[in-house]
Write a protein that holds these residues in place. Sequence first.
Motif, PDB file in Angstrom:
ATOM      1  N   LEU A  38      -4.905   9.614  12.460  1.00  0.00           N
ATOM      2  CA  LEU A  38      -4.124   8.456  12.934  1.00  0.00           C
ATOM      3  C   LEU A  38      -4.991   7.218  13.137  1.00  0.00           C
ATOM      4  N   LYS A  39      -6.305   7.394  13.105  1.00  0.00           N
ATOM      5  CA  LYS A  39      -7.208   6.237  13.256  1.00  0.00           C
ATOM      6  C   LYS A  39      -7.507   5.561  11.911  1.00  0.00           C
ATOM      7  N   VAL A  40      -7.074   6.178  10.837  1.00  0.00           N
ATOM      8  CA  VAL A  40      -7.403   5.686   9.497  1.00  0.00           C
ATOM      9  C   VAL A  40      -6.557   4.451   9.143  1.00  0.00           C
ATOM     10  N   ASP A  41      -7.185   3.484   8.482  1.00  0.00           N
ATOM     11  CA  ASP A  41      -6.482   2.301   7.987  1.00  0.00           C
ATOM     12  C   ASP A  41      -6.051   2.569   6.539  1.00  0.00           C
ATOM     13  N   ALA A  42      -4.759   2.668   6.324  1.00  0.00           N
ATOM     14  CA  ALA A  42      -4.240   2.976   4.983  1.00  0.00           C
ATOM     15  C   ALA A  42      -3.666   1.742   4.295  1.00  0.00           C
ATOM     16  N   GLY A  43      -3.951   0.546   4.872  1.00  0.00           N
ATOM     17  CA  GLY A  43      -3.409  -0.676   4.289  1.00  0.00           C
ATOM     18  C   GLY A  43      -4.452  -1.683   3.828  1.00  0.00           C
ATOM     19  N   GLY A  44      -5.614  -1.672   4.486  1.00  0.00           N
ATOM     20  CA  GLY A  44      -6.637  -2.684   4.214  1.00  0.00           C
ATOM     21  C   GLY A  44      -7.128  -2.672   2.771  1.00  0.00           C
ATOM     22  N   PRO A  78       0.838  -1.206   0.000  1.00  0.00           N
ATOM     23  CA  PRO A  78       0.000   0.000   0.000  1.00  0.00           C
ATOM     24  C   PRO A  78       0.876   1.259   0.000  1.00  0.00           C
ATOM     25  N   GLU A  79       0.664   2.093  -1.008  1.00  0.00           N
ATOM     26  CA  GLU A  79       1.530   3.254  -1.248  1.00  0.00           C
ATOM     27  C   GLU A  79       1.637   4.174  -0.025  1.00  0.00           C
ATOM     28  N   ASN A  80       2.810   4.789   0.098  1.00  0.00           N
ATOM     29  CA  ASN A  80       3.024   5.826   1.118  1.00  0.00           C
ATOM     30  C   ASN A  80       2.777   5.349   2.549  1.00  0.00           C
ATOM     31  N   THR A  81       3.166   4.097   2.840  1.00  0.00           N
ATOM     32  CA  THR A  81       3.082   3.594   4.221  1.00  0.00           C
ATOM     33  C   THR A  81       4.466   3.111   4.681  1.00  0.00           C
ATOM     34  N   LEU A  82       4.597   2.902   5.976  1.00  0.00           N
ATOM     35  CA  LEU A  82       5.853   2.345   6.501  1.00  0.00           C
ATOM     36  C   LEU A  82       6.057   0.919   5.978  1.00  0.00           C
ATOM     37  N   ALA A  83       4.952   0.188   5.833  1.00  0.00           N
ATOM     38  CA  ALA A  83       5.054  -1.182   5.291  1.00  0.00           C
ATOM     39  C   ALA A  83       5.619  -1.143   3.867  1.00  0.00           C
ATOM     40  N   ALA A  84       5.224  -0.138   3.100  1.00  0.00           N
ATOM     41  CA  ALA A  84       5.745   0.004   1.732  1.00  0.00           C
ATOM     42  C   ALA A  84       7.255   0.249   1.760  1.00  0.00           C
ATOM     43  N   GLU A 127      -2.611  -0.851   8.753  1.00  0.00           N
ATOM     44  CA  GLU A 127      -1.407  -0.038   8.516  1.00  0.00           C
ATOM     45  C   GLU A 127      -1.799   1.441   8.580  1.00  0.00           C
ATOM     46  N   PRO A 128      -1.165   2.224   9.457  1.00  0.00           N
ATOM     47  CA  PRO A 128      -1.590   3.627   9.602  1.00  0.00           C
ATOM     48  C   PRO A 128      -0.994   4.553   8.537  1.00  0.00           C
ATOM     49  N   LEU A 129      -1.556   5.748   8.455  1.00  0.00           N
ATOM     50  CA  LEU A 129      -0.896   6.816   7.702  1.00  0.00           C
ATOM     51  C   LEU A 129       0.364   7.177   8.489  1.00  0.00           C
ATOM     52  N   PRO A 130       1.512   7.269   7.849  1.00  0.00           N
ATOM     53  CA  PRO A 130       2.718   7.582   8.615  1.00  0.00           C
ATOM     54  C   PRO A 130       3.019   9.081   8.698  1.00  0.00           C
ATOM     55  N   LEU A 131       3.568   9.491   9.818  1.00  0.00           N
ATOM     56  CA  LEU A 131       4.108  10.845   9.952  1.00  0.00           C
ATOM     57  C   LEU A 131       5.464  10.920   9.259  1.00  0.00           C
ATOM     58  N   LEU A 132       5.818  12.108   8.805  1.00  0.00           N
ATOM     59  CA  LEU A 132       7.139  12.268   8.175  1.00  0.00           C
ATOM     60  C   LEU A 132       8.254  11.875   9.150  1.00  0.00           C
ATOM     61  N   SER A 133       8.062  12.163  10.425  1.00  0.00           N
ATOM     62  CA  SER A 133       9.093  11.814  11.420  1.00  0.00           C
ATOM     63  C   SER A 133       9.294  10.293  11.473  1.00  0.00           C
ATOM     64  N   GLN A 134       8.216   9.521  11.370  1.00  0.00           N
ATOM     65  CA  GLN A 134       8.340   8.056  11.370  1.00  0.00           C
ATOM     66  C   GLN A 134       9.030   7.571  10.091  1.00  0.00           C
ATOM     67  N   VAL A 135       8.730   8.242   9.005  1.00  0.00           N
ATOM     68  CA  VAL A 135       9.343   7.882   7.725  1.00  0.00           C
ATOM     69  C   VAL A 135      10.852   8.129   7.772  1.00  0.00           C
ATOM     70  N   ALA A 136      11.245   9.241   8.377  1.00  0.00           N
ATOM     71  CA  ALA A 136      12.674   9.541   8.494  1.00  0.00           C
ATOM     72  C   ALA A 136      13.368   8.447   9.301  1.00  0.00           C
ATOM     73  N   GLU A 137      12.728   8.013  10.384  1.00  0.00           N
ATOM     74  CA  GLU A 137      13.328   6.952  11.210  1.00  0.00           C
ATOM     75  C   GLU A 137      13.439   5.645  10.433  1.00  0.00           C
ATOM     76  N   ARG A 138      12.415   5.341   9.627  1.00  0.00           N
ATOM     77  CA  ARG A 138      12.441   4.113   8.833  1.00  0.00           C
ATOM     78  C   ARG A 138      13.547   4.190   7.765  1.00  0.00           C
ATOM     79  N   CYS A 139      13.729   5.370   7.197  1.00  0.00           N
ATOM     80  CA  CYS A 139      14.816   5.552   6.219  1.00  0.00           C
ATOM     81  C   CYS A 139      16.168   5.347   6.894  1.00  0.00           C
ATOM     82  N   ARG A 140      16.273   5.855   8.096  1.00  0.00           N
ATOM     83  CA  ARG A 140      17.528   5.680   8.839  1.00  0.00           C
ATOM     84  C   ARG A 140      17.783   4.193   9.099  1.00  0.00           C
TER      85      ARG A 140
END
Length: 246
Positions: free
Chosen positions: A77-83, A20-26, A92-105
């Motif tokens: 943050l309650k939205v399901d962006a993966g189902g 699912p596009e634009n998620t941490l799982a992606a 799978e939640p909508l990710p914050l940019l801060s979480q995305v930065a951590e995942r990139c790291r």
Amino acid sequence: MSNWPYPHIVAHRGGGKLAPENTLAAIDVGARYGHTMIEFDAKLSKDGQIFLLHDDNLERTSNGWGVAGELAWNDLLKVDAGGWYGGKFKGEPLPLLSQVAERCRLHGMMANIEIKPTTGTGPLTGKVVALAARELWADMTPPLLSSFEIDALEAAQQAAPELPRGLLLDEWRDDWQALTTRLGCVSIHLNHRLLDEARTRMLRAAGLRILVYTVNEPQRAGELLRWGVDCICTDKIDEIGPDFTF
Ligand code: G3P
Ligand code: MG
């Protein structure tokens, strides 16, 4: 030609069409295929949180509805962006940019942050995303900021001039040189259908790096890279992988 640390292949929306596009799982899927750079779309919630979503509206890629930018983060943050993509990604939640930065790291990945303002919020989104990107990526390779919205790029340039910027075009513009110069862009990001070998040469001669989207045919990716295109943004993250040869 500017310093350009980015690889030839960029995973579109994190994991292309394999998650699912634009998620941490992606992003995790992109990393599993060995990708070292991802592109994703960033916008603001009503209360100024930066999160990932492509469309203005929630319907296509989540179980939410309406204009995402009109909702506070507490609701988003309650939205399901993966189902919508498949049961495996349910919740799978909508990710914050801060979480995305951590995942990139975590994955050692570079980022192309596409500033994708909710309609009418270009300048604010450009400024807030650029300032956050500066902080979040302070000790990583600087993220490449890009946008179709000129006012968002202008605001990003004002707020964090040191971050590299790319002008996104879905239609050819004859004023590309004046525009990229004014915006201090290091790159131009084009729908690959706009590009031929002569235009590639012309853009490179003007000192611009070139990213093309969304290239899903290996043969076309090879052709573009041989012409001198710097980056291929792809949904086919398996067939056009990080070790793609051309
Ligand atoms: O940034 C490249 C590409 O993502 C632009 O188009 O609509 O997929 O965000 P879109
Ligand atoms: Mg995008």
